[in-house]
Motif scaffolding. Structure first.
Motif, mmCIF file in Angstrom:
data_model
loop_
_atom_site.group_PDB
_atom_site.id
_atom_site.type_symbol
_atom_site.label_atom_id
_atom_site.label_comp_id
_atom_site.label_asym_id
_atom_site.label_seq_id
_atom_site.Cartn_x
_atom_site.Cartn_y
_atom_site.Cartn_z
ATOM 1 N N ILE A 21 -21.400 35.165 28.424
ATOM 2 C CA ILE A 21 -20.900 34.442 29.604
ATOM 3 C C ILE A 21 -19.512 34.973 29.990
ATOM 4 N N ALA A 22 -18.672 35.198 28.976
ATOM 5 C CA ALA A 22 -17.302 35.664 29.247
ATOM 6 C C ALA A 22 -17.306 37.073 29.841
ATOM 7 N N ILE A 80 -21.758 32.755 24.266
ATOM 8 C CA ILE A 80 -20.492 32.514 24.983
ATOM 9 C C ILE A 80 -19.790 33.841 25.286
ATOM 10 N N ALA A 97 -24.747 31.926 34.570
ATOM 11 C CA ALA A 97 -23.903 33.126 34.748
ATOM 12 C C ALA A 97 -24.760 34.339 35.096
ATOM 13 N N ILE A 113 -19.645 38.465 31.681
ATOM 14 C CA ILE A 113 -20.067 38.335 33.088
ATOM 15 C C ILE A 113 -18.929 37.749 33.925
ATOM 16 N N GLY A 114 -18.161 36.829 33.308
ATOM 17 C CA GLY A 114 -17.071 36.162 34.033
ATOM 18 C C GLY A 114 -15.983 37.116 34.490
ATOM 19 N N GLY A 115 -15.761 38.202 33.757
ATOM 20 C CA GLY A 115 -14.814 39.209 34.233
ATOM 21 C C GLY A 115 -15.508 39.978 35.332
ATOM 22 N N SER A 116 -15.548 39.382 36.523
ATOM 23 C CA SER A 116 -16.541 39.778 37.515
ATOM 24 C C SER A 116 -16.345 41.175 38.082
ATOM 25 N N VAL A 137 -6.754 32.401 28.499
ATOM 26 C CA VAL A 137 -8.052 31.775 28.190
ATOM 27 C C VAL A 137 -8.488 32.119 26.759
ATOM 28 N N PHE A 138 -8.425 33.418 26.430
ATOM 29 C CA PHE A 138 -8.938 33.813 25.116
ATOM 30 C C PHE A 138 -7.902 33.583 24.012
ATOM 31 N N GLY A 144 -10.473 40.482 36.873
ATOM 32 C CA GLY A 144 -11.789 39.867 36.907
ATOM 33 C C GLY A 144 -11.938 38.607 37.733
#
Lengths: 137, 453
Positions: free
Chosen positions: B217-218, B214, B107, B220-223, B377-378, B368
């Motif tokens: 990672i999450a 984690i 990520a 960063i995932g909300g780009s 997801v969450f 994101g």
């Protein structure tokens, strides 16, 4: 870690990584097609001769093609980029100053400008000109 | 090379400042990763405040600002050395499996490559970067008269916007002797690093490495947060201030019952948020209110008073600078400058509520670049792992503060915005991003243990 925690972690990681990957691929596509020099650098580079001809500080006017709406996005962007290039000279978006930067995309007759009280001081190419407003003392 | 050296000095100054406020053993200690993660925010905050005071308020030359920065860093280092303590609590001992570190590295690599490519495509950033933030930095470096950037003639460039981002860039440009665009990009990248690293290290310290990793990672995932870093707006710095102050507040309440450092730092960073964007002033009030009132018992509430005092002590110097700056502003903010009658009239307009509610709800579903709405997801994450029990009030502060901040934005959209459609189209993704890292920090904070404790 418990199996269900592993599964939940993999779910969050997979969705997050896919999102990051999608942005990466979109950016990579744009990157391969991008011009060698970006728009702002290219545009401000064209203004270097104008910048050299102006005093470093003070206030200067700005005008663009007649009839351009005040909220025209491209026109507003060009004014902001010209201000970005010429700072700390303040470039106000009207022609009520002694000296005015003209940024034209259509040919304009010098006579038409003179009729409005503007004298051409110098042309810099690409539609950029420095004008003197003879109505302002 | 000189620019990188200056950035390292800025981060080192921030680390010294954080250690001076929150003492630790002189050697590397368990909570030092948190201090290091907070260092970019603290260092850039110090640079920006000093640049404002020395160059703009006092009108001294650029070398005086650079000298003040080095002097402040030296003083912070000496104080940190003198205040060094004998021991520090070890923090959570949980380890993360190797594969989580691999996923985090992937990520991080994706986001680094993405930001690098975007910055290469547009080294001056997007619209607001060259029409507001980097423009202001250019004025601060180039103008001999330091009042010029704030004149009413430049009202379209929002001269009332606070100076965290432009003044920190101006400090580095002045010290470096060149208006290098990579420096402006690096400043943004440092804020992104803090926005990810502070929640990661605080969660690692409180809940273990797996939860921390984690969460990183999450985030960063909300780009959107990655994209906005390259845009060079002040929104990623704002998101960093929000999550860093929220995380430090939680750390102060959960792990440092007798230590004052994290609460003082929470106040300092929350006030730096008010120095970053006007929205930061709203968050300062929201976080202070959350610390005061979000509690699960009367005993928790009583214990909060001391933390609130420390929070105020940390915030006071920065808030004084913010108020001094605002008192000299020649232009009123276009959102809050509406007449009160107009504001109240707009609040009664059901169409504005309809438009704003659905815009914010829609953005929360598609935020994101996610293929699945983040709420699902969450929600699944919490459903599978369950909530941590018994739930303490302090753990709810991040989510409560994030929701309250969004509620504040909602009211500002409805009451303050002249052209609500334009305002929403141009800002709703950014304001959701402000609270994204804090929301995720809150979600992972209240998750039941996923590894043995």
């Amino acid at each position: 870690m418990q199996p269900r925690a592993v599964a939940a972690t993999l779910l969050v990681a997979a969705v997050s990584l896919f999102s990051a990957y999608r942005l990466f691929t979109q950016t990579a596509d744009a990157y391969t097609q991008a011009p060698a020099v970006d728009g702002v650098t290219e545009y401000t580079g064209r203004l270097q001769a104008l910048k050299d001809a102006l005093p470093p500080t003070g206030v200067i006017g700005y005008m663009t093609d007649p009839g351009t709406p005040a909220n025209n996005t491209d026109a507003v962007a060009e004014h902001h980029i010209i201000q970005y290039a010429l700072a700390p000279l303040v470039v106000v978006p009207n022609a009520n100053q002694k000296y005015v930067v003209g940024n034209f995309h259509k040919a304009i007759a010098t006579g038409s400008l003179r009729d409005q009280g503007f004298k051409l001081v110098r042309e810099f190419g690409n539609g950029i000109a420095l004008l003197e407003n003879e109505k302002v003392k | 090379m000189a620019a990188l050296f200056l950035l390292l000095i800025t981060v080192a100054s921030g680390f010294a400042l954080v250690r001076a406020i929150w003492p630790a053993p002189w050697r590397w200690s368990a909570a030092d990763p948190i201090r290091l993660a907070l260092a970019p925010v603290a260092g850039l905050g110090l640079a920006s405040i000093l640049f404002y005071l020395v160059r703009i308020a006092a009108g001294l030359p650029p070398m005086a600002a650079a000298g003040a920065m080095l002097g402040a860093a030296g003083v912070a280092g000496v104080v940190a050395r003198k205040r060094a303590t004998a021991e520090e609590a070890p923090g959570h001992s949980g380890k993360a499996p190797f594969w989580i570190w691999v996923l985090l590295a992937a990520a991080a690599a994706l986001s680094i490559f993405t930001v690098t490519m975007m910055t290469s495509i547009a080294p001056h950033g997007e619209w607001d970067a060259w029409s507001v933030w980097n423009l202001r930095a250019r004025f601060l470096v180039r103008a001999a008269n330091m009042q010029i950037p704030f004149v009413a003639l430049l009202d379209w460039s929002h001269p009332d916007y606070p100076l965290m981002v432009p003044a920190s860039i101006a400090m580095l440009w002045s010290a470096c002797g060149t208006e290098s665009q990579p420096i402006a990009a690096w400043v943004q990248a440092l804020f992104l690093i803090s926005a990810i690293a502070v929640p990661f290290t605080v969660l690692r310290y409180l809940r273990g490495a797996a939860i921390g990793a984690i969460a990183a990672i999450a985030i960063i995932g909300g780009s959107t947060i990655v994209r906005m870093t390259a845009a060079m707006y002040a929104d990623v710095p704002m998101a960093a201030m929000i999550v860093c102050s929220g995380a430090m507040a939680v750390l102060a309440l959960e792990s440092e019952p007798n230590g004052r450092g994290p609460a003082i730092l929470a106040g300092l960073v929350a006030a730096l948020g008010a120095w970053t964007k006007n929205e930061g002033m709203l968050f300062f009030g929201v976080l202070a209110g959350s610390i005061a009132f979000v509690a699960a018992s009367r005993a928790e509430l009583t214990a909060r008073l001391g933390k609130l005092r420390d929070f105020a002590i940390g915030a006071a110097p920065v808030l004084a600078v913010v108020f001094y700056f605002k008192s000299g502003a020649t232009v009123t903010n276009d959102l809050v400058g509406s007449a009160s009658g107009t504001f109240m009239g707009r609040l009664a307009d059901t169409h504005r509520h309809w438009v704003t509610f659905w815009a914010m709800a829609g953005e929360s579903l598609t935020f994101g670049n996610y293929v699945v709405p983040p709420a699902i997801v969450f929600g699944v994450w919490l459903g599978v792992n369950r909530l941590r029990r018994p739930l303490r009030g302090a753990w709810l502060i991040p989510i409560f503060a994030a929701v309250a901040q969004l509620a504040g934005y909602y009211v500002v959209y409805i009451g303050g915005s002249t052209d609500i459609h334009w305002q929403i189209d141009n800002s709703v993704a950014r304001i959701m991003m402000h609270v994204w890292p804090l929301c995720l920090f809150g979600v992972f904070l209240i998750t039941a243990p996923i590894e043995k404790e």
